[in-house]
Design a protein around this motif. Structure first.
Motif, PDB file in Angstrom:
ATOM      1  N   LYS A  64       0.823  -1.207   0.000  1.00 51.66           N
ATOM      2  CA  LYS A  64       0.000   0.000   0.000  1.00 51.66           C
ATOM      3  C   LYS A  64       0.865   1.268   0.000  1.00 51.66           C
ATOM      4  O   LYS A  64       0.694   2.167  -0.831  1.00 51.66           O
ATOM      5  N   LYS A  79       2.605   1.942  -3.307  1.00 55.43           N
ATOM      6  CA  LYS A  79       1.800   2.587  -4.352  1.00 55.43           C
ATOM      7  C   LYS A  79       1.707   4.090  -4.138  1.00 55.43           C
ATOM      8  O   LYS A  79       1.867   4.864  -5.081  1.00 55.43           O
ATOM      9  N   ASP A  80       1.462   4.483  -2.896  1.00 53.95           N
ATOM     10  CA  ASP A  80       1.355   5.916  -2.593  1.00 53.95           C
ATOM     11  C   ASP A  80       2.662   6.632  -2.912  1.00 53.95           C
ATOM     12  O   ASP A  80       2.684   7.688  -3.529  1.00 53.95           O
TER      13      ASP A  80
END
Lengths: 376, 305
Positions: free
Chosen positions: A170, A173-174
């Motif tokens: 997660k 991706k950010d």
């Protein structure tokens, strides 16, 4: 700063890590070095940085030959995979380090150093954390401190070694999106190393695909994905089915079929391997060009239905991916024989392969041994 | 880091009070013996510690103070004792800083660079640990003694090494050499060279890199090594005994002085000086325990060997 890599060779003992690499990088580009471990991508990055010296070849920053310049004089911002933040220094001191170690003549006054460090900390969106120590930060925050620290020396080029390798999916991706924005804002020529094809395709302007110490292909993300230059590139950039085929003139006969696919862009002749992605296979009517396969099993994973199938003529195991709501899914039933159409495919001269099963999925993070074995 | 450990050892919130016996006391049935076996083992270990470590330590102090505090102070301020204390402090004051420099340089060279003969150097560093201290003392006699290789020449030039303070310092340096290097090598190996590379990439010189990055990274390990090195430098008997010549008031260190007093049946004086060494040991242990408690994580790399 534009960078030219000219005929770089580097051996580690008897292992050739880089076997004559040429690469031109334009000023302001964001470049991905993509390849499995052992492909030489990290070595190339370290040679550009000056952390390794090549046995042969040239590195040019603009017109300036870097041959004898040690890393501390190259002014490169290097971000290590595990960040290498100085544990005994606060975030601010880490970022200010590059300015504080300058010789007295070049060193700005302390007040300006602190001001500059604060600006950078703000740029990487960590304002308020100046006094924290690295151990008090999350992985993603550490990564951004490392970036700010590298940017503090106003680098001519920013080099990132597996920048997201140590982060969970997660955060990765950010950070990816954020790094792209940061690059657009600062415009610093940036080269990053990754083994994750998705990361390379999403982030980079151009992708350099490497294998066994050589560059297989350099191109925009579209080019390497749509027009892979070698079987390796095709295989490395996504899931792959390989089928035997034959080229006669402008016609391709896939898997021993008598109906040919006509195409303009084939130059090879004789026995070939047809490379097609699971998502480029679709069910078509029995007389259309393509090949026959028997569906073995189906598995839905989220929005996609995956089918295991066997090519009727060669017995080759293949994989098909169809969106869950696609009308094809009705035709795909275990045990059923279907005619498959190839939306898009690549043709390469026949390679001698053992076994002959479908190639394994190219999984991000797959270790090299696994990939190597799968490809033998 | 200690806070992290604390939280992992707490009971999760919401557990009924009768669960376990409070934090730390919950038993894992698979690795726990029945009570009587456990208590027997614990008792045996305690008795052993008491008999072999704690009682002798107490005995030292009891014997030292047998004739009262006045006699105790007289024994340790007596000129020969005082001279032994001074020589011991001097020896440590020279040997420890030198070994600090040697140890850091050796560890730096071994862990940050690749060169021919590296494994030979590592073996060489261990040599003082594997050689009996008596042999170490003898080596220096052979070299610097009156009939040794370099002894006569040095004597002609008015330099006395064997049976003098320089010999004692040399022997002590030899014996205590491995402590700091051995402490640092695994620590620096684990840290690798990435921090140094990062500093260099940011424009730091080699010297700046060492002072600002390498040294802070190893400071607690270094302190630990210095502590052990110092304890051994002050307590060394064998090597020093051979090369010192036991000249009272001149070449006697504290351990040698204790032996001389003992041989002369001056038990309470012997124990008085011994008690100083015992105090030094306790102080070292205390500091060592504090370091391990406070900076255990950074030290753990070197404690694996």
């Amino acid at each position: 700063m534009d960078i030219k890599v000219r005929g770089i060779q580097k051996n580690f003992g008897s292992f050739p890590a880089l076997g004559g690499v040429d690469l031109d990088i334009e000023s302001g580009e964001l470049i991905a070095l993509l390849g499995p471990s052992g492909s030489g991508k990290t070595t190339l990055l370290r040679v550009i940085a000056g952390l390794e010296f090549p046995d042969r070849g040239q590195i040019l920053f603009g017109e300036e030959d870097m041959a004898d310049q040690p890393i501390r004089e190259r002014r490169v911002g290097f971000v290590f995979q595990h960040y290498a933040l100085f544990k005994h220094m606060t975030v601010l001191d880490n970022v200010a380090f590059g300015l504080r170690v300058r010789s007295r003549g070049e060193r700005p006054p302390e007040a300006i150093i602190r001001e500059r460090a604060r600006e950078l900390i703000e740029l990487v969106q960590l304002a308020g954390l100046e006094k924290r120590y690295p151990t008090q930060l999350s992985g993603g925050q550490r990564q951004r401190v490392a970036l700010a620290r590298a940017l503090a020396i106003e680098p001519r080029v920013l080099l990132l070694d597996e920048p997201f390798g140590a982060l969970d999916a997660k955060v990765r991706k950010d950070l990816r999106r954020w790094l792209r924005q940061l690059h657009d804002k600062t415009g610093v020529t940036t080269i990053f190393v990754t083994h994750d094809q998705e990361e390379a395709l999403e982030l980079a302007d151009r992708v350099v695909v490497m294998n066994k110490g050589r560059i297989e292909q350099v191109g925009s993300t579209d080019e390497v994905y749509e027009k892979p230059a070698t079987p390796f590139v095709f295989d490395f950039l996504g899931n792959t089915n390989v089928l035997p085929g034959e080229v006669r003139g402008r016609e391709v006969y896939v898997d021993g079929q008598t109906s040919a696919i006509v195409t303009d862009s084939i130059h090879a002749a004789g026995p070939v391997d047809v490379y097609v992605r699971p998502s480029d296979l679709r069910v078509t009517d029995a007389h259309a060009a393509g090949f026959d396969a028997v569906i073995r099993s189906m598995q839905r994973t989220g929005p996609i239905v995956r089918c295991e199938a066997t090519a009727v003529h060669s017995g080759q195991a293949i994989e098909i991916e169809v969106p869950h709501l696609h009308h094809d899914t009705q035709a795909l039933r275990a045990g059923q024989q279907v005619r498959l159409r190839l939306n898009q495919f690549s043709v390469f001269p026949r390679q001698t392969r053992k076994g002959g099963g479908a190639l394994p999925d190219v999984v991000a993070n797959a270790p090299a041994e696994y990939r190597e074995r799968g490809r033998s | 880091m200690s806070t992290v450990f604390d939280t992992t050892l707490q009971d999760p919130p919401g557990l009924p009070p009768e669960f376990g016996q409070g934090p730390l006391m919950r038993r894992n049935a698979a690795v726990t013996e029945v009570p009587w076996v456990r208590w027997t083992l614990i008792l045996a270990a305690l008795l052993f510690l008491l008999g072999f470590l704690f009682l002798p330590l107490i005995a030292v102090f009891v014997e030292a103070l047998r004739n009262g505090f006045a006699a105790y102070f007289a024994a340790i301020t007596e000129p020969d004792a005082w001279s032994a204390i001074r020589l011991t402090l001097l020896t440590a004051a020279i040997a420890v800083p030198l070994n600090l420099v040697f140890g850091v340089s050796a560890a730096w060279a071994i862990t940050k660079f690749d060169f021919r003969g590296k494994s030979f150097l590592i073996t060489l560093i261990d040599l003082p640990f594997s050689v009996s201290p008596v042999v170490a003392g003898l080596i220096y006699i052979l070299i610097f003694g009156a009939h040794g290789w370099a002894g006569p020449w040095l004597m002609d030039h008015g330099i006395k090494v064997a049976f003098a303070a320089p010999g004692i310092v040399l022997a002590t340096i030899f014996v205590t050499f491995p402590f700091i290097a051995r402490e640092l090598i695994p620590l620096m190996q684990e840290q690798g060279t990435e921090y140094e590379q990062a500093a260099l990439s940011l424009g730091a010189s080699g010297w700046q890199t060492f002072w600002r990055v390498t040294l802070p990274n190893i400071r607690w390990g270094l302190l630990y090594g210095v502590l052990l090195c110092n304890a051994r430098a002050m307590g060394e008997f064998g090597a020093v005994s051979v090369i010192s010549g036991h000249i009272r008031g001149q070449t006697n260190t504290m351990p040698l002085h204790v032996e001389i007093l003992y041989n002369e049946y001056q038990f309470s004086a012997a124990f008085a000086v011994a008690s100083l060494l015992a105090l030094l040991a306790l102080l070292t242990l205390g500091l060592k325990a504090w370091l391990e408690w406070r900076h255990g994580e950074e030290l753990s790399a070197s404690r694996k060997h």
